[in-house]
Design a protein around this motif. Structure first.
Motif, PDB file in Angstrom:
ATOM      1  N   GLY A   1       0.422  -0.714   0.092  1.00  0.00           N
ATOM      2  CA  GLY A   1       0.015  -0.310  -0.171  1.00  0.00           C
ATOM      3  C   GLY A   1       0.402   1.242  -0.025  1.00  0.00           C
ATOM      4  N   PHE A   2       1.970   1.036  -0.372  1.00  0.00           N
ATOM      5  CA  PHE A   2       3.172   2.295  -0.354  1.00  0.00           C
ATOM      6  C   PHE A   2       3.681   2.774  -2.329  1.00  0.00           C
ATOM      7  CE2 PHE A   2       2.412   1.409   3.535  1.00  0.00           C
ATOM      8  CZ  PHE A   2       2.162   1.662   4.622  1.00  0.00           C
ATOM      9  N   GLN A   3       3.748   3.748  -1.482  1.00  0.00           N
ATOM     10  CA  GLN A   3       4.430   4.712  -2.778  1.00  0.00           C
ATOM     11  C   GLN A   3       6.155   4.700  -2.829  1.00  0.00           C
ATOM     12  OE1 GLN A   3       3.097   7.961  -2.907  1.00  0.00           O
ATOM     13  NE2 GLN A   3       0.621   7.083  -3.903  1.00  0.00           N
ATOM     14  N   THR A   4       7.302   4.318  -3.672  1.00  0.00           N
ATOM     15  CA  THR A   4       8.319   4.775  -3.862  1.00  0.00           C
ATOM     16  C   THR A   4       8.649   5.904  -3.392  1.00  0.00           C
ATOM     17  OG1 THR A   4       8.835   2.518  -5.444  1.00  0.00           O
ATOM     18  CG2 THR A   4      10.908   4.364  -4.801  1.00  0.00           C
ATOM     19  N   GLN A   5       9.389   5.934  -2.588  1.00  0.00           N
ATOM     20  CA  GLN A   5      10.183   7.709  -2.542  1.00  0.00           C
ATOM     21  C   GLN A   5      11.617   7.841  -2.609  1.00  0.00           C
ATOM     22  OE1 GLN A   5       7.598   9.624  -0.595  1.00  0.00           O
ATOM     23  NE2 GLN A   5       6.734   8.168  -1.610  1.00  0.00           N
ATOM     24  N   LEU A   6      11.415   8.745  -2.986  1.00  0.00           N
ATOM     25  CA  LEU A   6      13.268   9.063  -3.080  1.00  0.00           C
ATOM     26  C   LEU A   6      13.869   9.009  -1.543  1.00  0.00           C
ATOM     27  CD1 LEU A   6      12.744  11.473  -5.858  1.00  0.00           C
ATOM     28  CD2 LEU A   6      13.426   8.593  -5.985  1.00  0.00           C
ATOM     29  N   PHE A   7      15.176   9.008  -1.281  1.00  0.00           N
ATOM     30  CA  PHE A   7      15.525   9.701  -0.388  1.00  0.00           C
ATOM     31  C   PHE A   7      17.023  10.462  -0.398  1.00  0.00           C
ATOM     32  CE2 PHE A   7      15.097   4.854  -0.201  1.00  0.00           C
ATOM     33  CZ  PHE A   7      14.198   4.876   0.721  1.00  0.00           C
ATOM     34  N   PRO A   8      17.412  11.047   0.901  1.00  0.00           N
ATOM     35  CA  PRO A   8      18.696  11.876   0.311  1.00  0.00           C
ATOM     36  C   PRO A   8      19.609  10.679   0.368  1.00  0.00           C
ATOM     37  CG  PRO A   8      17.545  11.842   2.989  1.00  0.00           C
ATOM     38  CD  PRO A   8      16.595  11.043   2.321  1.00  0.00           C
ATOM     39  N   LYS A   9      20.457  11.590  -0.456  1.00  0.00           N
ATOM     40  CA  LYS A   9      21.367  11.002  -1.482  1.00  0.00           C
ATOM     41  C   LYS A   9      22.395   9.609  -0.175  1.00  0.00           C
ATOM     42  CE  LYS A   9      22.237  11.062  -5.946  1.00  0.00           C
ATOM     43  NZ  LYS A   9      21.603  10.505  -5.949  1.00  0.00           N
TER      44      LYS A   9
END
Ligand SMILES: Cc1cc2nc3c(=O)[nH]c(=O)nc-3n(C[C@H](O)[C@H](O)[C@H](O)COP(=O)(O)OP(=O)(O)OC[C@H]3O[C@@H](n4cnc5c(N)ncnc54)[C@H](O)[C@@H]3O)c2cc1C
Length: 443
Positions: free
Chosen positions: A181-189
């Motif tokens: 139930g989640f969407q892929t997120q961008l993380f800090p490098k």
């Protein structure tokens, strides 16, 4: 006869220095559970779930390199253990002390025996007590009592047991992040790096750590909190490596604050919900102020930049955490628990004991907390730690052309005719005086 053991990985997502892999001596099934009780309460774009998901897949790969594997489940822990119970003798897991974890583990213990190991912190809270066998409530003596740890060449790390094998088991399909139930997120490098890479990059900065750690536009800290939180690196590994270098003491002190707050939550579990010092405070209940604080719309540049940065990235520098916590609990006089819960929703490195302990510290009602009359002035803080407005401008784009000195004066930015900035929601001087008066009456 060899035991059949479930190795339940939770906040110890690593193979090296793993208590579970060290203590096992049987046929094992390593598992991770994406817990519906927790996930159902989180928004689809929660960054931590994306990060944990990636880390769990990483753990599965690491386990495969040593001849094991990881069964990844999605559901309620109780239901999952009900389906597993007949094939196994016991469950090995590491300790977790917050209120939910304690309750969850109690329920699992009714299904299968649970063997707990202590490896998310350096010392078990029950091993660091005063001479009269009561827990420390003040940091410095707690810290001094741990000094013997410095004398041993290193704290023993767990080796992988040679006496285990993967049980014959039909592995469930690994759910995708979308199926959870989640969407892929961008993380800090920096979160793409391993804990050891971060540690190695940090070592040359140790010498200036004590000075640089307060300047939030500098990259002066280790950035290890997220890795420590999810056990991608163990505190022992960090301690053993870093203590060999000169100038490491100040950094180790910070690691021991983590131990101190863990000890406080362990010995005083009620402090998760109540003021540690037992004082009753009638906080304001102004929801509009709280909303402005959460969204970074208070009219104070440093507070707004810090909160907007948190909302965008899941990160906040320690000094900024202290400044926004002081503003919430002193200038706005709102309950520390509101701030604590908001951080719990947003911080990538959210850790119950450090967050609760630090919020109570900032609100002057915790163990060894800041004295109530020391209220951070957000303008003096930004002048001292972000003189040129580097951090503020990096977050609030419409401030690019603002003269930095305006960030450090009450209503300074508001006086600039070319920027339409929110009026400040409280007067700093008056709200500070009011808060001190209210605290004085309690003391
Ligand atoms: C209001 C408030 C809330 C906080 N909430 C959390 C939280 O949820 N989780 C969390 O890990 N830390 C929390 N902290 C402590 C601190 O802000 C973070 O640990 C630190 O910013 C993480 O960055 P770093 O890893 O670069 O730290 P570094 O400066 O490199 O420190 C190294 C490690 O020491 C530990 N540490 C450092 N400072 C503290 C501290 N004051 N208390 C406890 N441990 C510390 C952390 O594990 C950190 O990773 C909070 C502080 C405040 C004031």
């Amino acid at each position: 006869m060899k035991k059949k053991q479930i190795l339940w990985f939770r906040r110890d997502l690593r193979v090296e220095d793993s208590a579970l892999l060290h203590h096992t001596n049987g046929e094992v099934l390593p598992i991770f559970i994406f817990d519906k009780n927790i996930l159902d309460k989180l928004p689809k774009d929660d960054k931590r779930v994306s990060f944990i998901y990636k880390s769990v897949l990483g753990l599965k790969k690491q386990l495969q390199t040593i001849g094991l594997d990881l069964a990844i489940f999605y559901g309620y822990p109780k239901d999952i253990f009900q389906t597993l119970k007949n094939g196994f003798d016991e469950v090995l897991c590491s300790c977790d002390f917050d209120a939910y974890a304690t309750q969850r583990d109690k329920e699992i213990e009714d299904i299968l025996p649970l063997k707990r190991f202590y490896d998310s912190y350096l010392i078990h809270p029950s091993h660091s007590l005063k001479d009269d066998e009561t827990p420390y409530k003040v940091f410095t003596p707690f810290y001094k009592n741990l000094m013997p740890l410095w004398d041993c060449s290193s704290i023993e790390e767990y080796q992988i047991s040679q006496n285990m094998s993967l049980i014959d088991y039909k592995f469930p399909n690994t759910p995708t992040l979308e199926e959870l139930g989640f969407q892929t997120q961008l993380f800090p490098k920096f979160l793409e790096k391993s804990g050891f890479e971060l540690l190695n990059e940090f070592i040359p900065k140790l010498e200036n750590y004590q000075e640089a750690r307060d300047y939030f536009y500098l990259d002066g800290t280790s950035k290890l909190a997220v890795h420590l939180r999810f056990g991608l690196i163990s505190p022992k590994q960090v301690f053993n490596k870093i203590k060999k270098y000169p100038h490491s003491e100040f950094f180790i002190r910070e690691l021991f604050w983590r131990e101190f707050y863990n000890s406080i939550l362990y010995h005083f579990p009620k402090s998760e919900f109540e003021n540690f010092n037992g004082k009753e405070i009638t906080w304001n209940q102004n929801k509009e102020y709280f909303k402005a604080w959460c969204q970074g719309n208070t009219g104070v540049p440093i507070i707004d930049a810090a909160m907007r940065h948190l909302n965008q990235t899941g990160l906040m520098h320690n000094r900024l955490r202290m400044i926004v916590a002081s503003f919430l609990t002193k200038n706005l006089f709102l309950p520390w628990k509101w701030g604590e819960e908001y951080f719990a929703k947003k911080l990538l490195d959210y850790d119950a004991s450090s967050n609760i302990g630090s919020w109570q510290w900032g609100a002057s009602i915790g163990a060894d907390s800041v004295p109530y009359f020391r209220v951070f002035n957000p303008y003096s803080q930004s002048k001292k730690f972000d003189k040129h407005g580097i951090f503020i401008k990096s977050v609030i784009k419409e401030f690019q052309r603002i003269e930095p000195k305006l960030f450090h004066i009450e209503n300074g930015v508001q006086s600039n005719l070319f920027v339409d900035y929110i009026p400040i929601i409280v007067n700093i001087k008056n709200s500070r005086a009011d808060a001190i008066e209210k605290f004085k009456m309690l003391n």
